[in-house]
Design a protein around this motif. Structure first.
Motif, PDB file in Angstrom:
ATOM      1  N   UNK A  88     -24.134  -9.181  16.020  1.00 54.52           N
ATOM      2  CA  UNK A  88     -24.628  -8.039  15.247  1.00 54.52           C
ATOM      3  C   UNK A  88     -25.533  -7.152  16.089  1.00 54.52           C
ATOM      4  N   UNK A  89     -26.404  -7.766  16.856  1.00 49.79           N
ATOM      5  CA  UNK A  89     -27.318  -7.002  17.708  1.00 49.79           C
ATOM      6  C   UNK A  89     -26.551  -6.214  18.766  1.00 49.79           C
ATOM      7  N   UNK A  90     -25.559  -6.845  19.378  1.00 45.59           N
ATOM      8  CA  UNK A  90     -24.764  -6.164  20.405  1.00 45.59           C
ATOM      9  C   UNK A  90     -23.950  -5.022  19.807  1.00 45.59           C
ATOM     10  N   UNK A  91     -23.322  -5.277  18.670  1.00 46.94           N
ATOM     11  CA  UNK A  91     -22.529  -4.232  18.028  1.00 46.94           C
ATOM     12  C   UNK A  91     -23.404  -3.073  17.578  1.00 46.94           C
ATOM     13  N   UNK A  92     -24.601  -3.399  17.091  1.00 41.53           N
ATOM     14  CA  UNK A  92     -25.534  -2.357  16.670  1.00 41.53           C
ATOM     15  C   UNK A  92     -25.950  -1.500  17.864  1.00 41.53           C
ATOM     16  N   UNK A  93     -26.236  -2.139  18.981  1.00 34.59           N
ATOM     17  CA  UNK A  93     -26.655  -1.378  20.156  1.00 34.59           C
ATOM     18  C   UNK A  93     -25.490  -0.582  20.735  1.00 34.59           C
ATOM     19  N   UNK A  94     -24.251  -1.054  20.517  1.00 37.06           N
ATOM     20  CA  UNK A  94     -23.067  -0.312  20.943  1.00 37.06           C
ATOM     21  C   UNK A  94     -22.684   0.765  19.929  1.00 37.06           C
ATOM     22  N   UNK A  95     -23.399   0.779  18.806  1.00 31.39           N
ATOM     23  CA  UNK A  95     -23.106   1.696  17.698  1.00 31.39           C
ATOM     24  C   UNK A  95     -21.671   1.530  17.188  1.00 31.39           C
ATOM     25  N   UNK A  96     -21.208   0.264  17.164  1.00 35.27           N
ATOM     26  CA  UNK A  96     -19.862  -0.018  16.676  1.00 35.27           C
ATOM     27  C   UNK A  96     -19.866  -0.566  15.257  1.00 35.27           C
ATOM     28  N   UNK A  97     -21.028  -0.676  14.636  1.00 35.80           N
ATOM     29  CA  UNK A  97     -21.077  -1.248  13.302  1.00 35.80           C
ATOM     30  C   UNK A  97     -20.921  -0.172  12.246  1.00 35.80           C
ATOM     31  N   UNK A  98     -19.945  -0.337  11.381  1.00 32.48           N
ATOM     32  CA  UNK A  98     -19.854   0.590  10.252  1.00 32.48           C
ATOM     33  C   UNK A  98     -20.950   0.260   9.246  1.00 32.48           C
ATOM     34  N   UNK A  99     -21.190   1.152   8.344  1.00 35.01           N
ATOM     35  CA  UNK A  99     -22.140   0.871   7.273  1.00 35.01           C
ATOM     36  C   UNK A  99     -21.627  -0.317   6.465  1.00 35.01           C
ATOM     37  N   UNK A 100     -22.546  -1.037   5.834  1.00 34.53           N
ATOM     38  CA  UNK A 100     -22.146  -2.151   4.973  1.00 34.53           C
ATOM     39  C   UNK A 100     -21.340  -1.590   3.810  1.00 34.53           C
ATOM     40  N   UNK A 101     -20.230  -2.224   3.527  1.00 36.37           N
ATOM     41  CA  UNK A 101     -19.328  -1.748   2.484  1.00 36.37           C
ATOM     42  C   UNK A 101     -19.950  -1.959   1.103  1.00 36.37           C
ATOM     43  N   UNK A 102     -19.940  -0.915   0.302  1.00 38.28           N
ATOM     44  CA  UNK A 102     -20.263  -1.040  -1.121  1.00 38.28           C
ATOM     45  C   UNK A 102     -18.918  -1.229  -1.811  1.00 38.28           C
ATOM     46  N   UNK A 103     -18.551  -2.491  -1.981  1.00 36.95           N
ATOM     47  CA  UNK A 103     -17.201  -2.855  -2.401  1.00 36.95           C
ATOM     48  C   UNK A 103     -16.755  -2.136  -3.674  1.00 36.95           C
ATOM     49  N   UNK A 104     -15.505  -1.731  -3.641  1.00 33.65           N
ATOM     50  CA  UNK A 104     -14.823  -1.193  -4.816  1.00 33.65           C
ATOM     51  C   UNK A 104     -13.730  -2.200  -5.134  1.00 33.65           C
ATOM     52  N   UNK A 105     -14.028  -3.075  -6.108  1.00 33.36           N
ATOM     53  CA  UNK A 105     -13.148  -4.190  -6.400  1.00 33.36           C
ATOM     54  C   UNK A 105     -11.995  -3.769  -7.294  1.00 33.36           C
ATOM     55  N   UNK A 106     -10.794  -4.260  -6.962  1.00 40.00           N
ATOM     56  CA  UNK A 106      -9.608  -4.054  -7.772  1.00 40.00           C
ATOM     57  C   UNK A 106      -8.938  -5.404  -7.942  1.00 40.00           C
ATOM     58  N   UNK A 107      -8.564  -5.693  -9.179  1.00 39.84           N
ATOM     59  CA  UNK A 107      -7.943  -6.992  -9.429  1.00 39.84           C
ATOM     60  C   UNK A 107      -6.535  -7.036  -8.836  1.00 39.84           C
ATOM     61  N   UNK A 108      -6.235  -8.145  -8.189  1.00 37.75           N
ATOM     62  CA  UNK A 108      -4.923  -8.353  -7.568  1.00 37.75           C
ATOM     63  C   UNK A 108      -4.514  -9.796  -7.790  1.00 37.75           C
ATOM     64  N   UNK A 109      -4.532 -10.239  -9.033  1.00 37.83           N
ATOM     65  CA  UNK A 109      -4.281 -11.634  -9.369  1.00 37.83           C
ATOM     66  C   UNK A 109      -2.823 -11.998  -9.158  1.00 37.83           C
ATOM     67  N   UNK A 110      -2.603 -13.113  -8.467  1.00 42.08           N
ATOM     68  CA  UNK A 110      -1.251 -13.649  -8.290  1.00 42.08           C
ATOM     69  C   UNK A 110      -0.990 -14.673  -9.378  1.00 42.08           C
ATOM     70  N   UNK A 111       0.214 -14.712  -9.865  1.00 42.64           N
ATOM     71  CA  UNK A 111       0.566 -15.640 -10.941  1.00 42.64           C
ATOM     72  C   UNK A 111       0.455 -17.081 -10.473  1.00 42.64           C
ATOM     73  N   UNK A 112      -0.176 -17.924 -11.297  1.00 42.88           N
ATOM     74  CA  UNK A 112      -0.186 -19.356 -11.070  1.00 42.88           C
ATOM     75  C   UNK A 112      -1.194 -19.884 -10.073  1.00 42.88           C
ATOM     76  N   UNK A 113      -2.090 -19.070  -9.576  1.00 41.44           N
ATOM     77  CA  UNK A 113      -3.041 -19.608  -8.597  1.00 41.44           C
ATOM     78  C   UNK A 113      -4.336 -20.099  -9.236  1.00 41.44           C
ATOM     79  N   UNK A 114      -4.500 -19.896 -10.547  1.00 43.72           N
ATOM     80  CA  UNK A 114      -5.675 -20.404 -11.237  1.00 43.72           C
ATOM     81  C   UNK A 114      -6.933 -19.580 -11.030  1.00 43.72           C
ATOM     82  N   UNK A 115      -6.812 -18.463 -10.372  1.00 44.43           N
ATOM     83  CA  UNK A 115      -7.964 -17.609 -10.107  1.00 44.43           C
ATOM     84  C   UNK A 115      -7.613 -16.147 -10.382  1.00 44.43           C
ATOM     85  N   UNK A 116      -8.642 -15.399 -10.691  1.00 43.74           N
ATOM     86  CA  UNK A 116      -8.518 -13.938 -10.698  1.00 43.74           C
ATOM     87  C   UNK A 116      -8.978 -13.496  -9.319  1.00 43.74           C
TER      88      UNK A 116
END
Length: 138
Positions: A88-116
């Motif tokens: 993280x420190x190296x990437x920050x000093x290289x200015x290669x770090x994008x901003x932290x994502x403010x997630x935009x969640x979308x459901x993509x549930x697969x049938x039969x996996x027991x999870x959303x």
């Protein structure tokens, strides 16, 4: 008459302040990663800021709960956390770090996996919530 030698290094970094024996485990973790993935692969990891932040905390949490060694490498969880923080420190000093994502969640549930399953539409993040459990904050 012998003249005293001079070394003009009083304003230079004092690496001798690093506690003895602490760098070897960190280097061993870096070597393990270089063999497993490739040298400097960490520089190209997608969503690196979030992923290395999360990984550092997982290693610190494992250490905090009494697990001293990572099961895959046999090295200290703290050495792994240090590597993540160094990335993280190296990437920050290289200015290669994008901003932290403010997630935009979308459901993509697969049938039969027991999870959303939820995918972020802005980054590769994924979250699975068992059916019947409250989703809480995603």
């Amino acid at each position: 008459m012998n003249e005293q030698g001079k070394k003009l290094d009083s304003d230079k970094p004092r690496f001798s302040l690093i506690p003895q024996g602490t760098l070897q485990p960190v280097v061993r973790v870096l070597e393990f990663g270089a063999k497993k993935y490739s040298e400097n692969n960490w520089r190209n990891v997608e969503n690196a800021r979030t992923r290395y932040f999360d990984a550092a905390h997982r290693h610190i949490d494992a250490y905090w709960h009494g697990e001293k060694k990572d099961l895959e490498t046999g090295e200290s969880h703290l050495a792994h956390a240090i590597c993540c923080l160094m990335f993280l420190l190296a990437l920050e000093s290289d200015k290669k770090l994008p901003e932290i994502c403010n997630h935009v969640w979308q459901e993509a549930t697969a049938a039969g996996d027991g999870h959303r399953t939820f995918l972020c539409s802005k980054c590769p993040a994924k979250k699975a919530v068992p059916f019947g459990e409250k989703m809480g904050v995603l």
